[in-house]
Design a protein around this motif. Structure first.
Motif, PDB file in Angstrom:
ATOM      1  N   ARG A  80       0.814  -1.226   0.000  1.00  0.00           N
ATOM      2  CA  ARG A  80       0.000   0.000   0.000  1.00  0.00           C
ATOM      3  C   ARG A  80       0.838   1.263   0.000  1.00  0.00           C
ATOM      4  NH1 ARG A  80      -2.390   3.878  -0.536  1.00  0.00           N
ATOM      5  NH2 ARG A  80      -4.439   4.539   0.231  1.00  0.00           N
ATOM      6  N   TRP A  81       1.928   1.291   0.751  1.00  0.00           N
ATOM      7  CA  TRP A  81       2.758   2.497   0.861  1.00  0.00           C
ATOM      8  C   TRP A  81       4.225   2.163   0.606  1.00  0.00           C
ATOM      9  CZ3 TRP A  81      -0.791   1.732   5.109  1.00  0.00           C
ATOM     10  CH2 TRP A  81      -1.930   2.546   5.028  1.00  0.00           C
ATOM     11  N   PRO A  82       4.578   1.704  -0.582  1.00  0.00           N
ATOM     12  CA  PRO A  82       5.982   1.333  -0.834  1.00  0.00           C
ATOM     13  C   PRO A  82       6.934   2.520  -0.747  1.00  0.00           C
ATOM     14  CG  PRO A  82       4.703   1.367  -2.877  1.00  0.00           C
ATOM     15  CD  PRO A  82       3.721   1.509  -1.761  1.00  0.00           C
ATOM     16  N   SER A  83       6.433   3.740  -0.957  1.00  0.00           N
ATOM     17  CA  SER A  83       7.296   4.922  -0.887  1.00  0.00           C
ATOM     18  C   SER A  83       7.360   5.523   0.509  1.00  0.00           C
ATOM     19  CB  SER A  83       6.807   5.987  -1.886  1.00  0.00           C
ATOM     20  OG  SER A  83       5.479   6.405  -1.551  1.00  0.00           O
ATOM     21  N   ARG A  84       6.680   4.909   1.465  1.00  0.00           N
ATOM     22  CA  ARG A  84       6.662   5.422   2.839  1.00  0.00           C
ATOM     23  C   ARG A  84       7.047   4.301   3.809  1.00  0.00           C
ATOM     24  NH1 ARG A  84       1.096   9.121   2.888  1.00  0.00           N
ATOM     25  NH2 ARG A  84       1.673  10.435   1.103  1.00  0.00           N
ATOM     26  N   PRO A  85       8.287   3.900   3.814  1.00  0.00           N
ATOM     27  CA  PRO A  85       8.705   2.797   4.706  1.00  0.00           C
ATOM     28  C   PRO A  85       8.568   3.135   6.185  1.00  0.00           C
ATOM     29  CG  PRO A  85      10.617   3.879   3.709  1.00  0.00           C
ATOM     30  CD  PRO A  85       9.409   4.419   3.012  1.00  0.00           C
ATOM     31  N   ARG A  86       8.422   4.416   6.497  1.00  0.00           N
ATOM     32  CA  ARG A  86       8.257   4.807   7.911  1.00  0.00           C
ATOM     33  C   ARG A  86       7.008   4.170   8.517  1.00  0.00           C
ATOM     34  NH1 ARG A  86       8.071   8.946   4.448  1.00  0.00           N
ATOM     35  NH2 ARG A  86       6.114  10.069   4.080  1.00  0.00           N
ATOM     36  N   TYR A  87       5.966   3.949   7.720  1.00  0.00           N
ATOM     37  CA  TYR A  87       4.774   3.282   8.232  1.00  0.00           C
ATOM     38  C   TYR A  87       5.093   1.838   8.623  1.00  0.00           C
ATOM     39  CZ  TYR A  87       2.110   7.192   6.224  1.00  0.00           C
ATOM     40  OH  TYR A  87       1.614   8.431   5.913  1.00  0.00           O
ATOM     41  N   THR A  88       5.874   1.172   7.784  1.00  0.00           N
ATOM     42  CA  THR A  88       6.265  -0.207   8.086  1.00  0.00           C
ATOM     43  C   THR A  88       7.105  -0.270   9.353  1.00  0.00           C
ATOM     44  OG1 THR A  88       6.224  -0.793   5.737  1.00  0.00           O
ATOM     45  CG2 THR A  88       7.496  -2.217   7.206  1.00  0.00           C
ATOM     46  N   PHE A  89       8.060   0.644   9.481  1.00  0.00           N
ATOM     47  CA  PHE A  89       8.917   0.646  10.671  1.00  0.00           C
ATOM     48  C   PHE A  89       8.104   0.913  11.936  1.00  0.00           C
ATOM     49  CE2 PHE A  89      12.502   2.047   7.675  1.00  0.00           C
ATOM     50  CZ  PHE A  89      12.891   0.730   7.472  1.00  0.00           C
ATOM     51  N   LEU A  90       7.109   1.806  11.837  1.00  0.00           N
ATOM     52  CA  LEU A  90       6.273   2.085  13.003  1.00  0.00           C
ATOM     53  C   LEU A  90       5.473   0.849  13.403  1.00  0.00           C
ATOM     54  CD1 LEU A  90       5.179   4.072  15.089  1.00  0.00           C
ATOM     55  CD2 LEU A  90       3.475   4.815  13.400  1.00  0.00           C
ATOM     56  N   GLY A  91       4.915   0.134  12.424  1.00  0.00           N
ATOM     57  CA  GLY A  91       4.181  -1.086  12.735  1.00  0.00           C
ATOM     58  C   GLY A  91       5.065  -2.153  13.349  1.00  0.00           C
ATOM     59  N   ILE A  92       6.286  -2.309  12.833  1.00  0.00           N
ATOM     60  CA  ILE A  92       7.217  -3.285  13.407  1.00  0.00           C
ATOM     61  C   ILE A  92       7.572  -2.917  14.843  1.00  0.00           C
ATOM     62  CG2 ILE A  92       9.573  -4.193  13.229  1.00  0.00           C
ATOM     63  CD1 ILE A  92       9.282  -4.008  10.185  1.00  0.00           C
ATOM     64  N   LEU A  93       7.769  -1.632  15.108  1.00  0.00           N
ATOM     65  CA  LEU A  93       8.073  -1.184  16.466  1.00  0.00           C
ATOM     66  C   LEU A  93       6.918  -1.479  17.412  1.00  0.00           C
ATOM     67  CD1 LEU A  93      10.132   0.303  18.264  1.00  0.00           C
ATOM     68  CD2 LEU A  93       8.976   2.440  17.653  1.00  0.00           C
ATOM     69  N   MET A  94       5.679  -1.286  16.943  1.00  0.00           N
ATOM     70  CA  MET A  94       4.524  -1.584  17.784  1.00  0.00           C
ATOM     71  C   MET A  94       4.412  -3.090  18.065  1.00  0.00           C
ATOM     72  SD  MET A  94       3.139   1.367  18.521  1.00  0.00           S
ATOM     73  CE  MET A  94       4.891   1.729  18.755  1.00  0.00           C
ATOM     74  N   GLY A  95       4.754  -3.900  17.077  1.00  0.00           N
ATOM     75  CA  GLY A  95       4.770  -5.340  17.327  1.00  0.00           C
ATOM     76  C   GLY A  95       5.812  -5.737  18.353  1.00  0.00           C
ATOM     77  N   LEU A  96       6.986  -5.100  18.279  1.00  0.00           N
ATOM     78  CA  LEU A  96       8.011  -5.358  19.284  1.00  0.00           C
ATOM     79  C   LEU A  96       7.549  -4.949  20.675  1.00  0.00           C
ATOM     80  CD1 LEU A  96      11.367  -4.308  17.550  1.00  0.00           C
ATOM     81  CD2 LEU A  96      10.777  -6.570  18.462  1.00  0.00           C
ATOM     82  N   TRP A  97       6.798  -3.851  20.757  1.00  0.00           N
ATOM     83  CA  TRP A  97       6.285  -3.374  22.051  1.00  0.00           C
ATOM     84  C   TRP A  97       5.468  -4.476  22.725  1.00  0.00           C
ATOM     85  CZ3 TRP A  97       6.034   2.102  23.695  1.00  0.00           C
ATOM     86  CH2 TRP A  97       5.344   2.274  24.897  1.00  0.00           C
ATOM     87  N   ILE A  98       4.609  -5.143  21.964  1.00  0.00           N
ATOM     88  CA  ILE A  98       3.734  -6.171  22.526  1.00  0.00           C
ATOM     89  C   ILE A  98       4.533  -7.413  22.908  1.00  0.00           C
ATOM     90  CG2 ILE A  98       1.781  -7.687  22.013  1.00  0.00           C
ATOM     91  CD1 ILE A  98       0.727  -5.483  20.159  1.00  0.00           C
ATOM     92  N   SER A  99       5.495  -7.799  22.078  1.00  0.00           N
ATOM     93  CA  SER A  99       6.233  -9.046  22.302  1.00  0.00           C
ATOM     94  C   SER A  99       7.357  -8.908  23.316  1.00  0.00           C
ATOM     95  CB  SER A  99       6.823  -9.549  20.979  1.00  0.00           C
ATOM     96  OG  SER A  99       5.818  -9.740  20.018  1.00  0.00           O
ATOM     97  N   TYR A 100       7.851  -7.711  23.537  1.00  0.00           N
ATOM     98  CA  TYR A 100       9.084  -7.516  24.315  1.00  0.00           C
ATOM     99  C   TYR A 100       9.074  -8.173  25.695  1.00  0.00           C
ATOM    100  CZ  TYR A 100      12.560  -5.234  27.233  1.00  0.00           C
ATOM    101  OH  TYR A 100      13.573  -4.999  28.122  1.00  0.00           O
ATOM    102  N   PRO A 101       8.009  -8.027  26.509  1.00  0.00           N
ATOM    103  CA  PRO A 101       8.076  -8.608  27.862  1.00  0.00           C
ATOM    104  C   PRO A 101       8.359 -10.099  27.880  1.00  0.00           C
ATOM    105  CG  PRO A 101       6.211  -7.118  27.675  1.00  0.00           C
ATOM    106  CD  PRO A 101       6.739  -7.304  26.294  1.00  0.00           C
ATOM    107  N   TYR A 102       8.090 -10.808  26.782  1.00  0.00           N
ATOM    108  CA  TYR A 102       8.288 -12.249  26.767  1.00  0.00           C
ATOM    109  C   TYR A 102       9.447 -12.664  25.868  1.00  0.00           C
ATOM    110  CZ  TYR A 102       3.802 -12.319  29.122  1.00  0.00           C
ATOM    111  OH  TYR A 102       2.793 -12.108  30.026  1.00  0.00           O
ATOM    112  N   LEU A 103      10.156 -11.699  25.302  1.00  0.00           N
ATOM    113  CA  LEU A 103      11.320 -12.028  24.489  1.00  0.00           C
ATOM    114  C   LEU A 103      12.545 -12.305  25.348  1.00  0.00           C
ATOM    115  CD1 LEU A 103      11.041  -9.461  21.543  1.00  0.00           C
ATOM    116  CD2 LEU A 103      10.554 -11.916  21.485  1.00  0.00           C
ATOM    117  N   LEU A 104      12.646 -11.624  26.482  1.00  0.00           N
ATOM    118  CA  LEU A 104      13.791 -11.784  27.378  1.00  0.00           C
ATOM    119  C   LEU A 104      13.340 -12.454  28.668  1.00  0.00           C
ATOM    120  CD1 LEU A 104      15.396  -8.255  26.909  1.00  0.00           C
ATOM    121  CD2 LEU A 104      16.051 -10.383  25.789  1.00  0.00           C
ATOM    122  N   PRO A 105      14.018 -13.465  29.127  1.00  0.00           N
ATOM    123  CA  PRO A 105      13.586 -14.198  30.325  1.00  0.00           C
ATOM    124  C   PRO A 105      13.936 -13.469  31.615  1.00  0.00           C
ATOM    125  CG  PRO A 105      15.599 -15.162  29.462  1.00  0.00           C
ATOM    126  CD  PRO A 105      15.216 -14.073  28.501  1.00  0.00           C
TER     127      PRO A 105
END
Length: 403
Positions: free
Chosen positions: A147-172
């Motif tokens: 949808r937004w190939p010329s706006r990779p910032r949207y993709t990076f923001l979504g990836i960061l939000m996914g990391l936010w949710i997963s982070y508490p269980y990524l590190l023991p």
């Protein structure tokens, strides 16, 4: 660190923080709070003396605010008042509704839930968090690429939000409390959100903020919502509670707030001068970042809506239903879980409220992180969508500063 340990540390970090408080949107609201607190209150959390405040008073005040809010929106839609008058009325309705909601939350008894009332075992939290975070990251990559190939910032923001949710269980264990990755996620979120808004909406927002009425409305709504957030979550309180310190106390303690541990300044004053009510405040860098970002996004959305109303009036246009819904929806946020749980107790009883608590309010639940992330995405997306609409050829006047 296990979910049980994380919850215990999250609870102890607040110290004497109580889930009670009041909102001070402007000096008028501060005066109202001072008046209300002069009513004798025996104790907070649902127990009041004769003639004291109760959760019913909060409900009444919130309903009055909702009536004022809806009334001014209706008057504006029927062209009985000007857009500027409607905006001041809507702001008053929002402030009064927030005050009533805070009084209700603060004066309601804190419900106690046992593990038997959990809708599903806590062993599900880890796979839920990892799958949710991974799903958001993959979806962000695919949608951004298509949808937004010329706006990779949207993709990076979504990836960061996914990391936010997963982070508490990524590190023991305890490593996740102070790991640099956690701090990078929290600190990087407002920077990336700000960059996206600056690139895609900066010029329109600067033009909107040159309208003094829209600017005041946006700033006012942002302040009201910021105070609302910190009071319903117990970080700001003006009501007495059992065990409150008998002398002025100022301490700095480590506290987990949104992923990692932050130094938290706690101030407890038994009696404020002149008004003779207790005061409690807890502030941490993480809290300032999260509440500040949410409030700024909501305030910018409110300013755009106010600007639309003003331009609409000058152009002689008629308002659709979406405009009225947006001005109410802008002031809704998923981080008010404790308030929602108490409303559920009042409306449907503890048996219905218990699953809501464990799913959305429990600090170990991944869905509470989904609410925060969803709020960031919702308000950022709403802001960008409004700006894109303002840039349409037939809406070019929408960014012209008003006289």
């Amino acid at each position: 660190m296990s979910p049980e340990e994380r919850q215990q540390r999250g609870e102890s970090s607040r110290g004497q923080a109580s889930r009670i408080g009041s909102v001070r949107p402007l000096s008028v609201l501060l005066a109202a709070i001072g008046t209300l607190t002069q009513v004798p209150v025996a104790s907070a959390h649902g127990t009041t003396g004769s003639g004291g405040l109760s959760q019913g008073h909060g409900v009444i005040i919130a309903l009055v605010g909702a009536v004022i809010l809806g009334g001014f929106i209706l008057l504006k839609r029927t062209d009985r008042i000007t857009a500027t008058t409607a905006l001041y009325g809507v702001f008053a309705g929002i402030a009064i509704t927030a005050l009533g909601a805070v009084l209700f939350e603060g004066l309601s008894p804190d419900p106690t839930y046992t593990a038997n009332s959990m809708p599903f075992p806590r062993s599900w939290y880890q796979p839920l968090a990892l799958l949710s975070g991974l799903g958001i990251m993959v979806a962000s990559f695919v949608v951004g690429w298509l949808r937004w190939p010329s706006r990779p910032r949207y993709t990076f923001l979504g990836i960061l939000m996914g990391l936010w949710i997963s982070y508490p269980y990524l590190l023991p264990g305890l490593a996740s409390d102070t790991h640099p990755l956690g701090y990078a996620i929290v600190l990087g979120t407002p920077l990336l959100v700000g960059y996206v808004i600056w690139k895609d909406a900066g010029s329109v927002i600067r033009a909107v903020m040159r309208d003094p009425v829209a600017r005041r409305f946006g700033i006012g709504v942002g302040i009201v919502l910021a105070l609302f957030f910190v009071t319903v979550t117990g970080y700001l309180s003006f009501f007495p509670e059992e065990g409150f310190p008998e002398e002025v106390t100022v301490v700095v303690l480590p506290a987990i707030y949104q992923l990692v541990s932050w130094p938290t300044l706690e101030i407890a004053i038994p009696h404020l001068p002149y008004v003779h009510i207790p005061f409690f405040l807890a502030v941490s860098p993480g809290q300032v970042i999260i509440v500040g970002l949410l409030s700024a996004l909501i305030g910018l959305n409110a300013a755009l809506i106010a600007r639309h109303w003003r331009v609409e009036e000058r152009a002689g246009m008629t308002e659709g239903t979406a405009g009225s819904a947006a001005i109410v929806g802008t002031c809704t946020c998923g981080c008010c879980g404790p308030l929602v749980a108490k409303i559920a107790v009042l409306a449907a009883g503890p048996s219905i409220a218990a699953p809501l608590y464990w799913v959305f309010v429990d600090s170990a639940s991944p869905l509470s992180a989904v609410f925060i992330v969803g709020s960031f995405i919702l308000f950022t997306g709403s802001l960008l969508y409004s700006v894109q609409a303002a840039r349409q050829p037939d809406q070019s006047a929408a960014i012209i500063p008003a006289d």
